[in-house]
Design a protein around this motif. Structure first.
Motif, PDB file in Angstrom:
ATOM      1  N   GLU A 148      29.317   4.310 -23.194  1.00  0.00           N
ATOM      2  CA  GLU A 148      30.049   3.969 -24.408  1.00  0.00           C
ATOM      3  C   GLU A 148      29.290   2.916 -25.217  1.00  0.00           C
ATOM      4  N   ALA A 152      27.882   3.155 -29.018  1.00  0.00           N
ATOM      5  CA  ALA A 152      28.193   2.129 -30.024  1.00  0.00           C
ATOM      6  C   ALA A 152      26.904   1.549 -30.621  1.00  0.00           C
ATOM      7  N   ASP A 157      28.048   0.114 -34.240  1.00  0.00           N
ATOM      8  CA  ASP A 157      29.400  -0.446 -34.186  1.00  0.00           C
ATOM      9  C   ASP A 157      29.331  -1.729 -33.373  1.00  0.00           C
ATOM     10  N   ALA A 160      32.490  -2.850 -31.194  1.00  0.00           N
ATOM     11  CA  ALA A 160      32.660  -2.031 -29.986  1.00  0.00           C
ATOM     12  C   ALA A 160      31.548  -2.335 -28.982  1.00  0.00           C
ATOM     13  N   PHE A 161      30.322  -2.462 -29.469  1.00  0.00           N
ATOM     14  CA  PHE A 161      29.189  -2.755 -28.595  1.00  0.00           C
ATOM     15  C   PHE A 161      29.411  -4.065 -27.848  1.00  0.00           C
TER      16      PHE A 161
END
Length: 194
Positions: A148, A152, A157, A160-161
């Motif tokens: 994920e 990200a 992003d 989110a990262f």
């Protein structure tokens, strides 16, 4: 990320040293000698590439292995640093290149120069994403949220990262954040793909 190569060594999940290769190698060798079962890895900061490291190697041997391969002899102008390489293009591209003044090589050089000057922030962000991804694969591939976080990173992003790497070991998280910082600079978004 500057032009001078710097390196970082990790002993397990802990950052051991950062700096020039000889300095980092010396610290890594001492650590490896102290505990031969501990995994010590070296990374080039600019590219995120892992450097081949044998604790018994001399600094000169590792530096020689880490250096780019010398240009191969052959066509081109070796004294000027010009090395001949193969380029695959469609027939219409070759036709266009053949119509350019000063020849095909000059046209290609102009195109490369123009593209590199067009948006240096975008290129820096791309190189940063690649370096971060290489390091994450080597050091964080088994950590929770790796896939994920990788998505990200490439989606740029930042929120989110950062949330996804928040639970990672401190030194890995810090180094990943350092490598990835140019990816999240304003105006460096990647081209969207359909």
């Amino acid at each position: 990320m500057n032009d001078e190569a710097t390196y970082t060594a990790f002993a397990g999940q802990r950052r051991l040293a950062s700096g020039d290769l000889a300095q980092v190698l010396q610290r890594a060798q001492k650590r490896a000698a102290r505990d031969p079962h501990e995994v010590v890895l070296l990374f080039e900061d600019r590219t995120g590439r892992q450097i081949d490291f044998n604790p018994q190697s001399t600094a000169e041997e590792v530096v020689a292995r880490a250096a780019p391969a010398p240009p191969r002899a052959g066509p081109g102008r070796p004294k000027l640093g010009v090395v001949s390489r193969e380029v695959s293009l469609l027939p219409r591209h070759w036709e266009w290149l053949e119509q350019q003044p000063n020849g095909i090589s000059a046209a290609l050089r102009r195109l490369v120069e123009e593209a590199s000057k067009h948006d240096p922030g975008k290129e820096l962000a791309r190189l940063s994403r690649e370096a971060t991804s290489r390091f994450m694969t080597a050091m964080a591939g088994n950590l929770a949220g790796y896939e994920e976080a990788s998505r990200a990173l490439f989606a740029e992003d930042k929120a989110a990262f950062e949330a996804l790497i928040a639970g990672w070991p401190k030194d890995i998280r810090g180094y990943v954040a350092h490598l990835a910082s140019p990816c999240f600079q304003q105006g460096s978004a990647p081209t969207k793909r359909d």
